[in-house]
Design an enzyme around this catalytic site. Structure first.
Site, short mmCIF file in Angstrom:
data_model
loop_
_atom_site.label_atom_id
_atom_site.label_comp_id
_atom_site.label_asym_id
_atom_site.label_seq_id
_atom_site.Cartn_x
_atom_site.Cartn_y
_atom_site.Cartn_z
N PRO A 2 0.83 -1.20 0.00
CG PRO A 2 -0.05 -1.11 2.13
CD PRO A 2 0.60 -2.05 1.18
CD GLU A 3 2.45 3.18 -4.51
OE1 GLU A 3 2.39 4.37 -4.86
OE2 GLU A 3 2.70 2.26 -5.31
#
Length: 294
Positions: A2-3
């Site tokens: 996840p960013e």
């Protein structure tokens, strides 16, 4: 992994039910995640009130009473499940490449005073948690080397040009460097570079002139980074599978990807007849249009 937009979305989902609440007890089902959990982790959290929640880079921060912060990193497969008292469990962060939420991987369970249960599940155990004094957060090993937040006023064309000056690296590597700008990852870097019309493998020095001042390309790239992140947060991120916003709408920014994971497909820029290509940089896939990105 996840960013920034995904982490921001998960943080907001947790904040909606946790801020102002008190932790009644914590089930610590193992001694470590990616790293060892702090000594007396469960005991130190019992009875603590969550004053506010925030995000720094890819970290979720729960600011507690008595000036301490619970810092949480999702790693590759970390996910939280919220089970409000007397209602069906919901998930503020189930990712496309999730591991199915097998309860065998429920490693930390927070029992709140109002009956809400928040469970951290992490199949690969690349996530981690730490307890940090509020006064030492900025200088802590997890945070001391981080660059500015890309949506903050400290990230601008001047800062980007200064970081790029005399750097013998390409644009993608520059933006992926957490010391230059915090929280950016593969998806949003290639999307921002497309919007700015810049090739991922172009030299970073294009962002600065001979006097070290930012070029128009630096200005365009900063705008592109801000725009793509803002839109992704609004949509609930790219990696989220079933996170629902306050109005119940599903968020899928991956439907708006213009280059990421579109190798061999036509460029979506109006008037461009190019085809999206995939290259590998630093062991990661990059996507770009060779016609309209230079």
């Amino acid at each position: 992994m996840p960013e920034l937009p995904e982490v921001e979305t998960v943080m907001r989902g947790l904040a909606a039910v946790l801020v102002g609440g008190r932790i009644r007890r914590v089930e610590q089902r193992r001694a470590d995640l990616r790293f060892a959990l702090p000594e007396q982790f469960a005991g130190r959290l019992s009875g603590r009130r969550i004053e506010r929640m925030a995000r720094r880079a890819k970290y979720i921060l729960a600011h507690l009473d008595r000036d301490e912060v619970l810092a949480m990193h999702l790693g590759m497969t970390g996910r939280f499940t919220i089970d409000p008292a007397g209602s069906q469990a919901r998930n503020p962060g189930a990712f496309v490449h999730d591991a199915g939420g097998d309860p065998r991987h429920d490693h930390v369970v927070f029992h709140m005073a109002d009956g809400t249960i928040v469970t951290f599940n992490d199949a690969r155990r690349f996530g981690y948690m730490d307890l940090i004094p509020e006064s030492g957060l900025a200088t802590h090993k997890h945070f001391s080397g981080l660059g500015p937040e890309p949506l903050s006023n400290s990230f601008d064309a001047v800062a980007l040009a200064t970081a790029a000056r005399d750097r013998k690296t390409d644009l993608k590597a520059l933006l992926m460097d957490q010391r230059v700008v915090a929280g950016l990852g593969n998806i949003y870097v290639v999307e921002a570079l497309f919007r700015a019309g810049l090739k991922p493998s172009a030299p970073a020095r294009r962002l600065t002139d001979r006097r070290g001042r930012p070029t128009p390309k630096a200005e365009a790239l900063v705008r592109a980074v801000r725009d793509v992140l803002g839109e992704a947060i609004e949509a609930g991120g790219s990696s989220l599978r079933d996170y629902r916003q306050a109005d119940g709408a599903l968020g899928y920014f991956q439907k708006s990807h213009q280059v990421y994971d579109r190798a061999g497909e036509p460029c979506l820029r109006p008037g461009c007849s190019g085809t999206i290509r995939r290259i590998v940089q630093g062991g990661r896939s990059s996507f770009h249009c060779p016609r309209c990105q230079r």
